[in-house]
Design a protein around this motif. Structure first.
Motif, short mmCIF file in Angstrom:
data_model
loop_
_atom_site.label_atom_id
_atom_site.label_comp_id
_atom_site.label_asym_id
_atom_site.label_seq_id
_atom_site.Cartn_x
_atom_site.Cartn_y
_atom_site.Cartn_z
N ARG A 134 -76.87 11.18 20.03
CA ARG A 134 -76.23 12.41 19.55
C ARG A 134 -74.89 12.13 18.87
NH1 ARG A 134 -77.82 14.60 24.68
NH2 ARG A 134 -75.63 14.59 25.34
N ARG A 135 -74.19 11.11 19.33
CA ARG A 135 -72.92 10.75 18.71
C ARG A 135 -73.10 9.92 17.45
NH1 ARG A 135 -68.35 11.59 21.62
NH2 ARG A 135 -67.50 11.33 19.52
N GLY A 136 -74.27 9.34 17.28
CA GLY A 136 -74.54 8.51 16.11
C GLY A 136 -73.86 7.16 16.16
N ALA A 137 -73.53 6.69 17.36
CA ALA A 137 -72.84 5.40 17.47
C ALA A 137 -72.93 4.88 18.89
CB ALA A 137 -71.37 5.54 17.06
N ARG A 138 -72.81 3.56 19.02
CA ARG A 138 -72.64 2.92 20.32
C ARG A 138 -71.36 2.10 20.27
NH1 ARG A 138 -78.34 1.45 20.11
NH2 ARG A 138 -77.64 -0.55 19.27
N SER A 139 -70.46 2.35 21.20
CA SER A 139 -69.20 1.60 21.25
C SER A 139 -68.59 1.78 22.63
CB SER A 139 -68.22 2.09 20.18
OG SER A 139 -67.76 3.40 20.47
N GLY A 140 -67.55 1.03 22.89
CA GLY A 140 -66.84 1.21 24.14
C GLY A 140 -66.24 2.61 24.25
N ARG A 141 -65.78 3.15 23.12
CA ARG A 141 -65.20 4.49 23.14
C ARG A 141 -66.26 5.54 23.47
NH1 ARG A 141 -62.85 5.04 17.94
NH2 ARG A 141 -61.01 4.01 18.81
N VAL A 142 -67.44 5.42 22.84
CA VAL A 142 -68.52 6.36 23.13
C VAL A 142 -68.95 6.24 24.59
CG1 VAL A 142 -70.91 6.96 22.58
CG2 VAL A 142 -69.30 6.46 20.74
N ALA A 143 -68.99 5.00 25.11
CA ALA A 143 -69.34 4.79 26.51
C ALA A 143 -68.34 5.49 27.43
CB ALA A 143 -69.39 3.30 26.82
N TRP A 144 -67.04 5.36 27.10
CA TRP A 144 -66.02 6.01 27.92
C TRP A 144 -66.15 7.53 27.86
CZ3 TRP A 144 -63.01 5.83 31.85
CH2 TRP A 144 -61.97 6.76 31.99
N GLY A 177 -62.47 -1.35 21.83
CA GLY A 177 -61.49 -1.72 22.85
C GLY A 177 -60.37 -2.63 22.40
N LYS A 178 -60.09 -2.66 21.10
CA LYS A 178 -59.03 -3.56 20.62
C LYS A 178 -57.67 -3.20 21.20
CE LYS A 178 -60.09 -2.75 16.24
NZ LYS A 178 -61.36 -2.00 16.35
N SER A 179 -57.26 -1.95 21.04
CA SER A 179 -55.95 -1.54 21.55
C SER A 179 -55.94 -1.49 23.07
CB SER A 179 -55.54 -0.19 20.96
OG SER A 179 -56.47 0.82 21.30
N ALA A 180 -57.05 -1.06 23.68
CA ALA A 180 -57.12 -1.02 25.15
C ALA A 180 -56.98 -2.42 25.73
CB ALA A 180 -58.44 -0.40 25.59
N LEU A 181 -57.58 -3.41 25.08
CA LEU A 181 -57.47 -4.78 25.54
C LEU A 181 -56.04 -5.29 25.47
CD1 LEU A 181 -58.55 -7.48 26.48
CD2 LEU A 181 -59.32 -7.94 24.12
N LEU A 233 -58.97 -4.93 33.51
CA LEU A 233 -59.66 -5.89 32.65
C LEU A 233 -61.16 -6.01 32.96
CD1 LEU A 233 -57.03 -8.76 32.31
CD2 LEU A 233 -57.96 -7.34 30.48
N PRO A 234 -61.59 -6.00 34.24
CA PRO A 234 -63.02 -6.12 34.49
C PRO A 234 -63.85 -4.98 33.91
CG PRO A 234 -61.78 -6.64 36.48
CD PRO A 234 -60.80 -6.07 35.50
N LEU A 235 -63.22 -3.83 33.63
CA LEU A 235 -63.95 -2.70 33.07
C LEU A 235 -64.18 -2.84 31.56
CD1 LEU A 235 -62.32 0.30 34.97
CD2 LEU A 235 -64.50 -0.83 35.44
N LEU A 236 -63.49 -3.77 30.94
CA LEU A 236 -63.66 -4.00 29.50
C LEU A 236 -64.80 -4.99 29.31
CD1 LEU A 236 -59.91 -4.19 28.43
CD2 LEU A 236 -61.50 -2.29 28.09
N ARG A 237 -65.99 -4.48 29.12
CA ARG A 237 -67.19 -5.31 29.04
C ARG A 237 -67.72 -5.37 27.62
NH1 ARG A 237 -70.58 -4.37 34.62
NH2 ARG A 237 -68.80 -4.42 36.03
N GLY A 238 -68.54 -6.38 27.38
CA GLY A 238 -69.12 -6.57 26.06
C GLY A 238 -68.19 -7.26 25.09
N ILE A 239 -67.00 -7.63 25.54
CA ILE A 239 -66.03 -8.32 24.68
C ILE A 239 -65.42 -9.50 25.46
CG2 ILE A 239 -65.46 -6.36 23.18
CD1 ILE A 239 -63.02 -5.83 24.97
N ASP A 240 -66.27 -10.21 26.19
CA ASP A 240 -65.77 -11.24 27.10
C ASP A 240 -65.00 -12.35 26.40
OD1 ASP A 240 -66.86 -9.84 29.19
OD2 ASP A 240 -68.71 -11.01 29.26
N SER A 241 -65.52 -12.87 25.29
CA SER A 241 -64.84 -13.98 24.61
C SER A 241 -63.52 -13.50 24.01
CB SER A 241 -65.73 -14.58 23.53
OG SER A 241 -66.03 -13.61 22.53
N GLN A 242 -63.52 -12.29 23.44
CA GLN A 242 -62.28 -11.74 22.88
C GLN A 242 -61.25 -11.53 23.99
OE1 GLN A 242 -65.39 -10.57 22.40
NE2 GLN A 242 -65.67 -9.68 20.35
N LYS A 243 -61.70 -11.00 25.11
CA LYS A 243 -60.81 -10.73 26.24
C LYS A 243 -60.17 -12.03 26.73
CE LYS A 243 -62.87 -9.25 29.94
NZ LYS A 243 -63.53 -8.34 30.90
#
Length: 287
Positions: A263-273, A102-106, A64-74
């Motif tokens: 290069r990926r054209g996006a910023r997200s938790g998935r792109v970060a991973w 990170g919806k399904s990962a959460l 759980l601590p690795l799931l960042r940027g979604i604190d209120s949802q978490k």
């Protein structure tokens, strides 16, 4: 002469018996084998195929601590799943919004955390969208088990004109004949809050647009928790990478991480991973 006739009759009987045996064996091969009995108390997760369940021995999820940027949802999801595991009142959940946040990962991480706090009291059951027609049978089975279950439908979206799917989902949530039992809660992820898509003609209709939007959002309103996940800003994106890099002892540079996202054209938790996986590969590590 009599002996020859008797022998001929015996041969015919033997041949007929052999034919019957072969027919019986062929019918056995054609007949579907009964589904193996599922032990709903033995595993942390299952996959429902529409007619049977496949056990998952280990529930993979990030800490759980690795799931960042979604604190209120978490916070809201973890608290709700904890209640379900403890046998308390809990909500059905709709997690909607941006891809890769990170919806399904959460959900997986929340179930794993709740299982650690209440060993054996909760399990995740994932249902593919093509298996939705068999969910009533799943509910019937789960309702007989002394355990809590989070039934997870990932990336749900009904096609325009599909009236049956939304009606079934509404029945599950509202206490209809096929409603989910008391020990089961639904968790649905979707890229859009309304779940049902809107056609271009509806979007251009100046008279009925509000009514149509209200009707389609009404399905989302059946969930006790409807939680939005929004686009990842630069600071959150870098914070996610920083958390993973620290956990896996990886060296990284923010400028390189930002170039990866461009290069990926996006910023997200998935792109970060995916960037963290790239870092590990460069360093010759396995994560």
């Amino acid at each position: 002469m009599t002996y020859a006739s008797s022998a001929s009759t015996t041969d015919r009987d033997t041949d007929q018996f052999g034919v019957l045996v072969r027919i019986a064996e062929a019918l056995e091969r054609l007949a579907p084998q009964p589904a193996p009995r599922t032990d709903w108390l033995a595993f942390p997760a299952y996959v429902w195929t529409g007619t049977a369940a496949r056990a998952v021995e280990r529930l993979d999820a990030p800490a759980l601590p690795l799931l960042r940027g979604i604190d209120s949802q978490k916070e809201r999801v973890v608290a709700n799943v904890e209640r379900l595991a403890a046998g308390h009142a809990a909500h059905d959940m709709l997690l909607w919004g941006s891809r890769g946040m990170g919806k399904s990962a959460l959900l997986r991480a929340a179930v794993r955390t709740a299982d650690a706090a209440h060993p054996g009291r909760i399990a995740l059951v994932q249902v593919a969208q093509e298996a939705l027609s068999g969910v009533s049978d799943l509910f019937a089975a789960l309702g007989k088990v002394d355990r809590s279950f989070l039934v997870f439908i990932d990336d749900l979206g009904f096609e325009e004109g599909d009236g049956a799917g939304p009606r079934i989902l509404r029945s599950w949530l509202e206490g209809g004949v096929e409603a989910r039992p008391a020990n089961v809660r639904l968790a649905v992820t979707s890229n859009r809050r309304a779940i049902v898509g809107r056609s271009m003609s509806e979007q251009d209709d100046p008279i009925n647009t509000r009514d149509l939007v209200d009707e389609k959002l009404a399905l989302a309103d059946r969930f006790g928790l409807s939680i939005g996940f929004h686009n990842c800003d630069q600071d959150s994106y870098l914070a996610i990478i920083g958390g993973y890099a620290q956990d896996f002892a990886l060296e990284w540079e923010p400028a390189d991480a930002l170039e990866w996202s461009r290069r990926r054209g996006a910023r997200s938790g998935r792109v970060a991973w995916q960037y963290v996986n790239e870092l590990a590969g460069r360093a010759g590590k396995t994560i």
